[in-house]
Structures are given as structure tokens and as C-alpha cells.
Scaffold this motif. Structure first.
Motif, PDB file in Angstrom:
ATOM      1  N   SER A  91     -21.989  14.333  -2.412  1.00  0.00           N
ATOM      2  CA  SER A  91     -22.347  14.027  -0.981  1.00  0.00           C
ATOM      3  C   SER A  91     -20.964  14.849  -0.078  1.00  0.00           C
ATOM      4  CB  SER A  91     -22.938  12.748  -0.334  1.00  0.00           C
ATOM      5  OG  SER A  91     -22.161  11.993  -0.892  1.00  0.00           O
ATOM      6  N   THR A  92     -19.682  14.158  -1.385  1.00  0.00           N
ATOM      7  CA  THR A  92     -18.674  14.164  -0.478  1.00  0.00           C
ATOM      8  C   THR A  92     -17.635  14.936  -1.418  1.00  0.00           C
ATOM      9  OG1 THR A  92     -18.746  12.773   1.678  1.00  0.00           O
ATOM     10  CG2 THR A  92     -16.619  13.500   0.823  1.00  0.00           C
ATOM     11  N   PHE A  93     -17.152  16.397  -1.531  1.00  0.00           N
ATOM     12  CA  PHE A  93     -15.872  17.010  -2.046  1.00  0.00           C
ATOM     13  C   PHE A  93     -15.037  16.846  -1.784  1.00  0.00           C
ATOM     14  CE2 PHE A  93     -16.178  20.713  -5.286  1.00  0.00           C
ATOM     15  CZ  PHE A  93     -14.769  20.187  -5.887  1.00  0.00           C
ATOM     16  N   VAL A  94     -13.991  16.436  -1.976  1.00  0.00           N
ATOM     17  CA  VAL A  94     -12.374  16.882  -0.873  1.00  0.00           C
ATOM     18  C   VAL A  94     -11.503  17.363  -2.011  1.00  0.00           C
ATOM     19  CG1 VAL A  94     -10.958  16.379   0.549  1.00  0.00           C
ATOM     20  CG2 VAL A  94     -13.085  15.275   0.568  1.00  0.00           C
ATOM     21  N   TRP A  95     -11.117  18.626  -2.013  1.00  0.00           N
ATOM     22  CA  TRP A  95     -10.213  19.219  -2.737  1.00  0.00           C
ATOM     23  C   TRP A  95      -8.666  19.973  -2.772  1.00  0.00           C
ATOM     24  CZ3 TRP A  95      -9.105  23.774  -3.606  1.00  0.00           C
ATOM     25  CH2 TRP A  95      -9.655  25.213  -3.188  1.00  0.00           C
ATOM     26  N   ARG A  96      -7.610  19.452  -2.870  1.00  0.00           N
ATOM     27  CA  ARG A  96      -6.421  20.088  -2.272  1.00  0.00           C
ATOM     28  C   ARG A  96      -5.940  21.023  -3.459  1.00  0.00           C
ATOM     29  NH1 ARG A  96      -3.617  16.305   1.886  1.00  0.00           N
ATOM     30  NH2 ARG A  96      -5.320  16.130   3.580  1.00  0.00           N
ATOM     31  N   ALA A  97      -5.337  22.790  -3.245  1.00  0.00           N
ATOM     32  CA  ALA A  97      -4.970  22.430  -4.033  1.00  0.00           C
ATOM     33  C   ALA A  97      -3.302  22.837  -3.691  1.00  0.00           C
ATOM     34  CB  ALA A  97      -4.788  24.347  -4.939  1.00  0.00           C
ATOM     35  N   ARG A  98      -1.552  23.036  -5.210  1.00  0.00           N
ATOM     36  CA  ARG A  98      -0.979  22.922  -4.017  1.00  0.00           C
ATOM     37  C   ARG A  98       0.265  23.576  -5.197  1.00  0.00           C
ATOM     38  NH1 ARG A  98      -2.425  21.948   0.145  1.00  0.00           N
ATOM     39  NH2 ARG A  98      -1.915  20.370   0.701  1.00  0.00           N
TER      40      ARG A  98
END
Length: 116
Positions: A91-98
């Protein structure tokens, strides 16, 4: 700072395709897979609900900017499998790439997953 008795279990494996039998809170992955293989494995962890949080190192062979479209293609909510075999989409999938300067040809992808 973690106290020794706060860690329930830690598994270290040299197998790039390892999946746990039961979901875990955290997964840290630093494999030597290709970019696409690594992201497919991350997508499997997310779509099967096998982790709540992750830190995933993705190797790349060209310019780091070529990895971002691949991240968006494979990790967009629409791209995650949705079917009986794979289970429901998170239901919630949050990602960041660095791209950290000390990582050279690696990108760190950090994210959270929650089920409905």
C-alpha cells in the motif's frame, strides 16, 4: 548504538537470490549482481512484503544517471507485480536513491514498505 540482546537475528549470505522464510524488519543488500538483476531482486522483496525497510546497494557500469530511469521503471508502484503468485502490491512503497561520493559506481537505494 544497539545492545547485543536487542538484535534478534542477523543472517549473512553470499547467495544473491536469498529470500527469507518470514518477513524481516530490515534488509541490507550489497551484492555483485548486475544493475537489472539487483533491482529485480529488490522488487521481489518489496512485492512479496518480505521487508519493512531496506538499504540496497546497486552497482552500475555506466554513468549513474542511466540507473535512475531503470529504478523508476522497475520500482514504480505500477511495475510491482499484483497477482496471487506474487501477493498484493504494497500500500505504501517509498524509496530514495543517492549516489554517495565514496561509493564510486554504486547507488544506495533506501526505502520503506507497508502493506494494507
Amino acid at each position: 548504538y544497539l545492545l547485543r540482546n536487542q538484535i534478534r537475528w542477523i543472517t549473512h549470505t553470499k547467495s544473491g537470490g536469498w529470500l527469507p522464510e518470514t518477513p524481516v524488519d530490515w534488509v541490507f543488500s550489497d551484492t555483485t549482481m548486475t544493475t537489472r538483476e539487483s533491482l529485480h531482486l529488490l522488487r521481489q522483496w518489496v512485492s512479496l512484503g518480505l521487508c519493512r525497510r531496506f538499504v540496497w546497494t546497486v552497482k552500475f557500469t555506466r554513468d549513474a544517471s542511466t540507473v535512475v530511469p531503470l529504478l523508476e521503471e522497475l520500482l514504480s508502484p505500477e511495475a510491482l507485480p499484483d497477482g496471487e503468485a506474487e501477493g498484493p502490491r504494497p500500500s505504501t512503497f517509498v524509496w530514495r536513491a543517492r549516489h554517495l561520493s565514496m561509493h564510486g559506481s554504486e547507488i544506495a537505494v533506501v526505502g520503506t514498505v507497508s502493506k494494507a
